[in-house]
Enzyme design. Sequence first.
Site, PDB file in Angstrom:
ATOM      1  CB  CYS A 245      -0.913   0.013   1.215  1.00 47.71           C
ATOM      2  SG  CYS A 245      -2.100  -1.337   1.268  1.00 47.71           S
TER       3      CYS A 245
ATOM      4  CG  ASP B 139     -22.020  10.474 -16.093  1.00 46.09           C
ATOM      5  OD1 ASP B 139     -21.062  10.040 -15.388  1.00 46.09           O
ATOM      6  OD2 ASP B 139     -22.414   9.887 -17.122  1.00 46.09           O
TER       7      ASP B 139
END
Length: 224
Positions: free
Chosen positions: A46, A139
Site C-alpha cells: 500500500c 455524471d
Amino acid sequence: MPGILLGETFPNFNADTTIGKINFHEFLGGEWGVLFSHPRDYTPVCTTELGRAVKLAPEFKKRNVRLIALSIDSVADHLVWSKDINSYNCEEPTETLPFPIIADPKRELAIKLGMLDPDEKDNEGMPVTARCVFVIGPDKKMKLSILYPATTGRNFDEILRVVDSLQLTAHHSVATPVDWKPGDRVMVPPNLSEAEARKLFPSGVFTKDLPSGKKYLRYTEQPN
C-alpha cells in the site's frame, strides 16, 4: 456482497478523511474521480502504491481527475502513515498528500462498495479491503472498475492510460485497441457505417484486410 455495475450511478456517501468530513459527490463536483482502496495503513504494498499515486497526482490533475484513497484505519493513522509515504518518495515527511484518504474503521464503506477480500484477513481475523479502483465520470456514473487482490500492487500508469481512453471515447465515436497509448491510432466502432466514418474522420480510415473478408478492423488517427 454488494457491487456497482458499469453505468450505474456511484453511491454517494459522507466520510471522515484526512482533509475533514466530505460528501463524496460534492467532493467530485463536476470532475472525474478515481477512488482506490487499500487493505490497511502501514503495509508495504500500500505504501508503494500511494507513493506512486502521489508522484502521478499532477498528471491526474491535468485531466481534471480527483483522486481519493480509502483504508480501514483511522484518520489519525492516515496522517502518520502519510509521513511514511512522503518519506518513501524521498520527500519531506509531512502529513499532507495531494489527495485525501478516507477512514473506514468499521468497514461500512468497504461492505457497501463490495471492497472486502475474503481471502485476506487482519490479526483479528477480519477481512481486509481488496485493491479496488473505481473511475467515476462527471455524471457520477461508474465508467470502470478494477479489482486486485490484497497481495498484488496496482499499476497506476495503467490507470492513467485507462482514464485517457475513457475521456477520449466519451467525446469521440472511437474505441482504443489493445495496448493503446495517447497519440496512437484508434479504432472505428462497428456501429458506424462507411459513410459515417468518412464524414467523422476526415484524416481517413484504414481497413485491414482479413481472411473472413469482413471489414471490421478499421483504424483512424486519434481525434484531438
